[in-house]
Scaffold this active site. Structure first.
Site, PDB file in Angstrom:
ATOM      1  N   ARG A  95      36.271  23.217  38.478  1.00  0.00           N
ATOM      2  CA  ARG A  95      36.407  24.092  39.638  1.00  0.00           C
ATOM      3  C   ARG A  95      37.223  23.388  40.721  1.00  0.00           C
ATOM      4  NH1 ARG A  95      36.146  29.221  41.737  1.00  0.00           N
ATOM      5  NH2 ARG A  95      34.565  29.558  43.337  1.00  0.00           N
ATOM      6  N   THR A 124      40.351  36.618  37.511  1.00  0.00           N
ATOM      7  CA  THR A 124      40.291  35.484  36.618  1.00  0.00           C
ATOM      8  C   THR A 124      40.769  35.940  35.250  1.00  0.00           C
ATOM      9  OG1 THR A 124      38.009  36.106  36.173  1.00  0.00           O
ATOM     10  CG2 THR A 124      38.319  34.323  37.713  1.00  0.00           C
ATOM     11  N   THR A 126      40.774  30.564  36.498  1.00  0.00           N
ATOM     12  CA  THR A 126      41.146  31.394  37.643  1.00  0.00           C
ATOM     13  C   THR A 126      42.090  30.675  38.607  1.00  0.00           C
ATOM     14  OG1 THR A 126      40.233  32.681  39.492  1.00  0.00           O
ATOM     15  CG2 THR A 126      39.162  30.595  38.995  1.00  0.00           C
ATOM     16  N   ASN A 158      41.947  32.551  41.475  1.00  0.00           N
ATOM     17  CA  ASN A 158      41.223  33.402  42.415  1.00  0.00           C
ATOM     18  C   ASN A 158      41.920  34.738  42.599  1.00  0.00           C
ATOM     19  OD1 ASN A 158      38.902  33.917  43.875  1.00  0.00           O
ATOM     20  ND2 ASN A 158      39.782  33.243  45.806  1.00  0.00           N
ATOM     21  N   GLU A 162      41.558  29.402  46.310  1.00  0.00           N
ATOM     22  CA  GLU A 162      40.118  29.279  46.059  1.00  0.00           C
ATOM     23  C   GLU A 162      39.298  29.030  47.325  1.00  0.00           C
ATOM     24  OE1 GLU A 162      38.037  30.536  43.436  1.00  0.00           O
ATOM     25  OE2 GLU A 162      39.742  29.599  42.442  1.00  0.00           O
ATOM     26  N   SER A 205      30.736  30.462  42.779  1.00  0.00           N
ATOM     27  CA  SER A 205      31.533  31.289  41.881  1.00  0.00           C
ATOM     28  C   SER A 205      30.653  32.319  41.184  1.00  0.00           C
ATOM     29  CB  SER A 205      32.212  30.408  40.827  1.00  0.00           C
ATOM     30  OG  SER A 205      32.835  31.193  39.824  1.00  0.00           O
ATOM     31  N   GLY A 232      37.101  39.211  36.773  1.00  0.00           N
ATOM     32  CA  GLY A 232      36.905  40.333  37.690  1.00  0.00           C
ATOM     33  C   GLY A 232      36.059  40.015  38.895  1.00  0.00           C
TER      34      GLY A 232
END
Length: 601
Positions: free
Chosen positions: A121, A391, A409, A411, A430, A461, A482
């Site tokens: 992440r 994503t 992703t 974002n 993000e 997230s 989504g």
């Protein structure tokens, strides 16, 4: 080699038209089904495919990337190798949703029973602070200050170092091929380009790729990513250190700072992938492996399932009562999930324990009434919801039955709308997934303090890569893209197939709903897809929800799910464990909501 081709496949493909009568009433998986020829004649060629294979399957958003990942496994690679190849390919062909300028969560379950989570992440830069945006929330949504430190390459490399079989360089070949030599723009990408035309035309880096000469690319046009192709070649040759501790990183940081951002080369040097354990729970005769914090996905999914397990759910098509109970479970889960955050900064032990607890779920079930719904305070919601964005998800199973669920992703669509011109990397936005103190108003609750910005913190997230086991054996791999709709989508697909007994294809394609507590509305799908198909929740279901007090709003958007199911049968009296691997037919489905397809052999 032309990576758009599918040189080896003994797959059996079927398609399904999205009508109410097809949901759960035909067996689309049986190659001997008597009406197969008639069905093929009846159905539109626009519709997406289901694949049945004996050895390995990749289900991704883009068919060419599914094929690329499948080919890697055909060449001797495993699920981790295929994950690297497919993710890199998606970053080129599905750039509005993924890429090496963003981050990912990867859930790996090896055939020997070992399960690992790779948390790649994005993190907040070292100069970030909770008051950095003042009252201007737009600055965290797009532009240079919305950029978090990207983690995808570092995470993919760590997973490959630990478990990959093929040379790192080989895994880049499809992505380099498409970036360098160009690729035909598919309909969903063309739709995304048109939907974000103003931002694309306003940014030189985006305009060069997606609107060369000032003309927006359309379906069938050829797109090139020359600068990104050069970057991918360097990373393929030298590894990710060239980005995180080398010349590429210095150039990337300089480009961001020149645009007005705060990301530094030191931020890239300090980035660390987190190796975590999945959250796990037994429910509906399945063992669910999910994503732990800083994702709320795994725990929220499990809580929804555990609440629903207290009801007697009938098989077959979804009824209004089934859907009402599903929505009520969603509202409870979304109320609780906003108490989660990055476990390196916030103590989430107690709330996580509650969300995985059968007793806690039973207590919430007792507050659900079959004839009515309630305002948000009934569910104990204190904090406004995180509205994260797009994503892509990839599900993979290899011939040894190693499994990967990877959600990646940048974002928002096209991330921050900023391309690093010297590297060709499209950067994430993000930082928009953090809450900020000034984001308050009279008609909404305050943001959750546990998710405020801090240097090197990971934002909360909704990503929910999920692996299911049955009797110790791999049963399914699924996940979705989504944003905030990911959790509810995965829950509905799982319930459709594993609880209501609907076939995998229809389980994914069935129209869905979403409720996140704030605002207190049921979003239901009512949209025409790029394939030309129309998805809409039935009148019967809408009427049944309205009668129970739900406020419904149709939405021309939704989440996209990729599902792989392993079809095997173990006698109920046997005590199968993961030490003896069972090999069944693999059924892969890529969601019709994007124009992709799975691939297998």
């Amino acid at each position: 080699m032309d990576y758009s081709q599918n040189p080896v496949s003994d797959s059996v493909r079927f398609v399904c038209h999205i009508t109410e009568k097809c949901i759960g009433c035909r067996n689309f998986l049986n190659p001997d089904y008597a009406e197969t020829s008639k069905l093929r004649t009846e159905l539109s060629s626009k519709n997406f495919a289901i694949v049945s294979a004996d050895n390995a399957v990749v289900a991704a958003d883009v068919e060419r990337c599914s094929v690329a990942g499948k080919n890697i496994m055909w060449a001797g690679g495993n699920a981790v190798d295929a994950a690297v190849t497919t993710a890199l390919c998606e970053g080129v062909l599905n750039p509005m949703a993924s890429g090496i300028g963003g981050g990912s969560f990867l859930l790996l379950r090896l055939a020997n029973g070992t399960a690992e989570v790779y948390d790649m992440r994005e993190v907040a830069p070292s100069k970030a602070s909770e008051n950095m945006y003042g009252n201007d929330t737009s600055k965290k949504a797009e532009g240079p200050l919305s950029i978090g430190v990207p983690g995808e390459l570092a995470g993919l490399h760590l997973a490959w170092q630990r478990h990959g079989k093929l040379p790192w360089r080989k895994l880049f070949q499809p992505a380099v091929h498409y970036a360098d030599r160009g690729y035909v723009v598919h309909p969903y990408l063309a739709f995304s380009i048109q939907s974000n035309s103003q931002a694309i035309l306003a940014n030189g880096g985006l305009r060069e790729v997606y609107a060369p000469g000032g003309k927006l690319l359309q379906t069938g046009d050829i797109a090139y990513h020359k600068a990104l192709g050069r970057t991918l070649k360097l990373v393929a040759k030298h590894g990710p250190s060239v980005l995180y501790n080398g010349a590429l990183g210095r150039k990337l940081a300089a480009d961001v700072q020149n645009a007005g951002g705060i990301l530094t080369f030191k931020d890239l040097q300090n980035y660390k992938v987190k190796l975590r354990k999945p959250v796990q729970a037994d429910v509906f005769d399945l063992t669910v492996l999910g994503m732990p914090p800083p994702s709320s996905g795994g725990a929220a999914l499990i809580l929804i399932l555990k609440i629903l397990s207290n009801f007697n759910i009938s098989s077959g098509a979804m009824s209004p009562l089934d859907l009402h109970r599903m929505i009520e479970a969603m509202k409870h889960a979304y109320a609780v999930r906003m108490n989660l955050g990055d476990p390196d900064f916030v103590n989430v032990t107690e709330v996580l324990s509650d969300m995985l607890s059968s007793e806690f779920a039973a207590g919430l079930k007792a507050t659900i009434f079959d004839n009515t719904t309630f305002p948000p305070e009934h569910y104990g919601g204190k904090w406004n919801q995180l509205n994260d964005h797009g994503t892509c998800h990839i599900s993979i199973v290899d011939r040894d039955r190693n499994a990967v669920a990877l959600t990646t992703t940048i974002n928002g669509p096209f991330g921050s709308y900023i391309v690093s011109n010297s590297t060709g990397i499209l950067l994430n936005n993000e930082m928009d997934d953090f809450g900020i103190p000034t984001d308050i108003g009279p008609d909404k609750p305050p943001p959750a303090k546990v998710n405020f910005v801090q240097p090197y913190k990971r934002p909360l997230s909704s990503m929910s890569p999920t692996i299911l086991l049955q009797n110790g054996q791999l049963k399914a791999v699924l996940g979705a893209s989504g944003g905030q709709r990911i959790i509810t989508t995965v829950a509905q697909v799982l319930i459709n197939h594993f609880v209501k007994g609907i076939d995998p294809l229809a389980s994914v394609f069935a129209p869905r709903v979403h409720h996140q507590l704030f605002p207190n509305i049921v979003e239901y799908e009512n949209w025409t897809l790029v394939t030309g198909d129309h998805l809409e929740l039935s009148n019967t279901l809408r009427k049944g929800l309205s009668q129970r007090g739900h406020k419904l709003v149709g939405k021309s958007t939704g989440a996209v799910c990729q599902l792989i199911v392993q079809d095997f049968h173990i006698h109920p009296t046997s005590h199968s464990t993961s030490s003896v691997v069972h090999y069944g037919k693999l059924i892969g489905v890529s969601d019709i909501r994007k124009d992709g397809a799975p691939a297998g052999f």
